[in-house]
Design an enzyme around this catalytic site. Structure first.
Site, PDB file in Angstrom:
ATOM      1  N   GLU A  86      -3.753   3.753 -46.790  1.00 13.02           N
ATOM      2  CA  GLU A  86      -4.856   4.598 -46.321  1.00 13.02           C
ATOM      3  C   GLU A  86      -5.590   3.875 -45.189  1.00 13.02           C
ATOM      4  O   GLU A  86      -5.860   2.684 -45.277  1.00 13.02           O
ATOM      5  CB  GLU A  86      -5.845   4.871 -47.467  1.00 13.02           C
ATOM      6  CG  GLU A  86      -7.026   5.733 -47.003  1.00 13.02           C
ATOM      7  CD  GLU A  86      -8.153   5.818 -48.014  1.00 13.02           C
ATOM      8  OE1 GLU A  86      -8.022   6.571 -48.989  1.00 13.02           O
ATOM      9  OE2 GLU A  86      -9.174   5.117 -47.815  1.00 13.02           O
ATOM     10  N   ASP A 118     -18.368  14.583 -50.252  1.00 15.31           N
ATOM     11  CA  ASP A 118     -19.719  14.209 -50.699  1.00 15.31           C
ATOM     12  C   ASP A 118     -20.707  14.526 -49.602  1.00 15.31           C
ATOM     13  O   ASP A 118     -20.345  14.493 -48.418  1.00 15.31           O
ATOM     14  CB  ASP A 118     -19.780  12.706 -50.996  1.00 15.31           C
ATOM     15  CG  ASP A 118     -19.010  12.356 -52.255  1.00 15.31           C
ATOM     16  OD1 ASP A 118     -19.146  13.082 -53.245  1.00 15.31           O
ATOM     17  OD2 ASP A 118     -18.244  11.370 -52.215  1.00 15.31           O
TER      18      ASP A 118
HETATM   19  P1  FAD Z   1     -13.891  17.936 -57.365  1.00 16.11           P
HETATM   20  O1  FAD Z   1     -12.564  17.914 -57.999  1.00 16.11           O
HETATM   21  O2  FAD Z   1     -14.393  19.246 -56.876  1.00 16.11           O
HETATM   22  O3  FAD Z   1     -14.927  17.319 -58.416  1.00 16.11           O
HETATM   23  C1  FAD Z   1     -16.272  17.029 -58.050  1.00 16.11           C
HETATM   24  C2  FAD Z   1     -17.158  17.018 -59.297  1.00 16.11           C
HETATM   25  O4  FAD Z   1     -17.303  18.354 -59.780  1.00 16.11           O
HETATM   26  C3  FAD Z   1     -16.577  16.217 -60.457  1.00 16.11           C
HETATM   27  O5  FAD Z   1     -17.640  15.646 -61.163  1.00 16.11           O
HETATM   28  C4  FAD Z   1     -15.866  17.272 -61.297  1.00 16.11           C
HETATM   29  O6  FAD Z   1     -15.768  16.871 -62.645  1.00 16.11           O
HETATM   30  C5  FAD Z   1     -16.815  18.462 -61.113  1.00 16.11           C
HETATM   31  N1  FAD Z   1     -16.148  19.760 -61.187  1.00 16.11           N
HETATM   32  C6  FAD Z   1     -14.925  20.088 -60.723  1.00 16.11           C
HETATM   33  N2  FAD Z   1     -14.683  21.406 -60.951  1.00 16.11           N
HETATM   34  C7  FAD Z   1     -15.782  21.898 -61.545  1.00 16.11           C
HETATM   35  C8  FAD Z   1     -16.160  23.204 -62.030  1.00 16.11           C
HETATM   36  N3  FAD Z   1     -15.321  24.250 -61.956  1.00 16.11           N
HETATM   37  N4  FAD Z   1     -17.405  23.350 -62.590  1.00 16.11           N
HETATM   38  C9  FAD Z   1     -18.245  22.309 -62.692  1.00 16.11           C
HETATM   39  N5  FAD Z   1     -17.950  21.049 -62.266  1.00 16.11           N
HETATM   40  C10 FAD Z   1     -16.730  20.862 -61.698  1.00 16.11           C
HETATM   41  N6  FAD Z   1     -14.292  11.923 -49.540  1.00 16.11           N
HETATM   42  C11 FAD Z   1     -14.436  12.200 -48.221  1.00 16.11           C
HETATM   43  O7  FAD Z   1     -15.490  12.704 -47.790  1.00 16.11           O
HETATM   44  N7  FAD Z   1     -13.428  11.925 -47.342  1.00 16.11           N
HETATM   45  C12 FAD Z   1     -12.248  11.379 -47.729  1.00 16.11           C
HETATM   46  O8  FAD Z   1     -11.375  11.137 -46.901  1.00 16.11           O
HETATM   47  C13 FAD Z   1     -12.073  11.068 -49.106  1.00 16.11           C
HETATM   48  N8  FAD Z   1     -10.933  10.502 -49.563  1.00 16.11           N
HETATM   49  C14 FAD Z   1     -10.766  10.273 -50.908  1.00 16.11           C
HETATM   50  C15 FAD Z   1      -9.553   9.744 -51.383  1.00 16.11           C
HETATM   51  C16 FAD Z   1      -9.345   9.560 -52.750  1.00 16.11           C
HETATM   52  C17 FAD Z   1      -8.014   9.042 -53.227  1.00 16.11           C
HETATM   53  C18 FAD Z   1     -10.380   9.884 -53.676  1.00 16.11           C
HETATM   54  C19 FAD Z   1     -10.158   9.696 -55.142  1.00 16.11           C
HETATM   55  C20 FAD Z   1     -11.596  10.366 -53.210  1.00 16.11           C
HETATM   56  C21 FAD Z   1     -11.802  10.578 -51.838  1.00 16.11           C
HETATM   57  N9  FAD Z   1     -13.004  11.077 -51.332  1.00 16.11           N
HETATM   58  C22 FAD Z   1     -13.142  11.371 -50.003  1.00 16.11           C
HETATM   59  C23 FAD Z   1     -14.170  11.195 -52.208  1.00 16.11           C
HETATM   60  C24 FAD Z   1     -14.359  12.596 -52.812  1.00 16.11           C
HETATM   61  O9  FAD Z   1     -14.665  13.530 -51.794  1.00 16.11           O
HETATM   62  C25 FAD Z   1     -15.509  12.458 -53.786  1.00 16.11           C
HETATM   63  O10 FAD Z   1     -15.137  11.676 -54.883  1.00 16.11           O
HETATM   64  C26 FAD Z   1     -16.168  13.748 -54.240  1.00 16.11           C
HETATM   65  O11 FAD Z   1     -17.393  13.412 -54.914  1.00 16.11           O
HETATM   66  C27 FAD Z   1     -15.353  14.552 -55.230  1.00 16.11           C
HETATM   67  O12 FAD Z   1     -14.230  15.002 -54.676  1.00 16.11           O
HETATM   68  P2  FAD Z   1     -13.098  15.756 -55.572  1.00 16.11           P
HETATM   69  O13 FAD Z   1     -12.128  16.281 -54.635  1.00 16.11           O
HETATM   70  O14 FAD Z   1     -12.647  14.895 -56.679  1.00 16.11           O
HETATM   71  O15 FAD Z   1     -14.024  16.943 -56.156  1.00 16.11           O
END
Ligand code: FAD
Length: 291
Positions: A17, A109
């Site tokens: 990455e 975020d």
């Molecule tokens: P989600 O899967 O939508 O989850 C977010 C939160 O909402 C979690 O607490 C989940 O439990 C909760 N949730 C999910 N679905 C529901 C629902 N239906 N009802 C209620 N709650 C729910 N961020 C960036 O900005 N840029 C990047 O390039 C980036 N790269 C990343 C790479 C990796 C490998 C990882 C693991 C994270 C990365 N992130 C990045 C960070 C990520 O955007 C954050 O962790 C963000 O807070 C959550 O993203 P997610 O896609 O897991 O969200």
């Protein structure tokens, strides 16, 4: 090539990455890093997308350049936060035009300034909404994020796994984990995912300890536990770059050796755009032969 096909066809994969740099100097370092790491023939590399979409243009141009100049697949990260469907469509149409076949899709975020999740008309509340949208009229292979210690906003691990499964139902083809430094969190996550009948590949995201203060800051933000022993080493050697390098190489080599001993075959390294430590780790593990 699609990541799911690469994983299926290869016994072992190594990927890196990178983040899109803000300055010309940073860009020079990134492309030097990519040059140095290409000797390991990475299976793919991924390019992050700044919080709240702040690096949108830079991410797209870095993706374009790496994709044009290298034989491996380039996987852009994309977040739904603060974006509507029209804006996401414009980005993915661009990626399709330049031949991108994979996307890592996240909720994202808020930025430090906004701190709240914005409500956008015709937007995306969660990663699963973005994944489902990407799947509607495209044929990308889609990866998503998972959290061995639970997502920082999650109240409990069961709900976290429930939402993880929703990402698979929406079309996630593989997962990459948040950083972790204690493998027991990852093994526990794999057991829980198996119980929840999640059967897409889950690739460990390995954070290189290039820069202790940065790693501490990032691990604090995403609530990844730093084991006491590692923390002690970080404090002890904070002022000695040579020792930091040695500790980092030793720690990550041991972490990966343990993963290999448990049958883990796919490794995604968070390089922080540095090659020095990850190169040594890969050489130590003989993950990829130089040629
Ligand atoms: P989600 O899967 O939508 O989850 C977010 C939160 O909402 C979690 O607490 C989940 O439990 C909760 N949730 C999910 N679905 C529901 C629902 N239906 N009802 C209620 N709650 C729910 N961020 C960036 O900005 N840029 C990047 O390039 C980036 N790269 C990343 C790479 C990796 C490998 C990882 C693991 C994270 C990365 N992130 C990045 C960070 C990520 O955007 C954050 O962790 C963000 O807070 C959550 O993203 P997610 O896609 O897991 O969200």
């Amino acid at each position: 090539m699609k990541i799911r096909d690469i994983i299926e066809s290869k016994g072992r994969t190594v990927s890196f990455e990178f983040f899109p740099p803000k300055t010309q100097r940073g860009e020079d370092v990134l492309f030097e890093t990519i040059k140095r790491l290409s000797v390991f023939k990475p299976d793919y590399v991924s390019i992050t997308y700044g919080a709240g979409g702040t690096t949108k243009d830079k991410t797209m141009s870095v993706v374009e350049r790496i994709n044009r100049d290298n034989p491996f697949s380039v996987v852009p990260h994309l977040t739904g936060i603060g974006c509507n469907k029209k804006e996401i469509t414009a980005i993915v149409e661009y990626y399709k035009r330049i031949g991108i076949e994979n996307i890592l899709a996240f909720r994202g975020d808020p930025t430090e300034e906004t701190s709240k999740l914005p409500k956008i008309k015709d937007g995306f509340n969660y990663a699963k909404d973005l994944i489902a949208f990407l799947n509607e009229s495209n044929s990308f292979c889609i990866g998503a994020g998972v959290y061995p210690e639970g997502h920082p906003d999650s109240l409990d691990l069961n709900m976290d796994m429930f939402y993880t499964k929703e990402k698979v139902s929406a079309g996630a083809d593989f997962f990459v984990t948040q950083m972790f430094f204690d493998n027991s969190f990852f093994y526990d996550f794999l057991r829980r995912a198996d119980k929840a009948e999640i059967n897409v590949p889950i690739i460990p995201g390995i954070m290189l300890l290039n820069n202790f203060p940065k790693v501490k800051q990032l691990s604090g933000m995403c609530k990844a536990t730093i084991p006491v022993e590692l923390d002690k080493l970080m404090v002890k050697y904070a002022d000695s770059p040579e020792s930091i390098q040695k500790v980092s190489i030793d720690y990550t080599t041991k972490q990966c050796e343990d993963l290999l001993s448990q049958g883990i075959k796919h490794f995604h390294f968070y390089t922080l755009n540095q090659w020095q430590i990850v190169s040594k780790v890969i050489e130590n593990l003989s993950l990829k032969a130089k040629s």
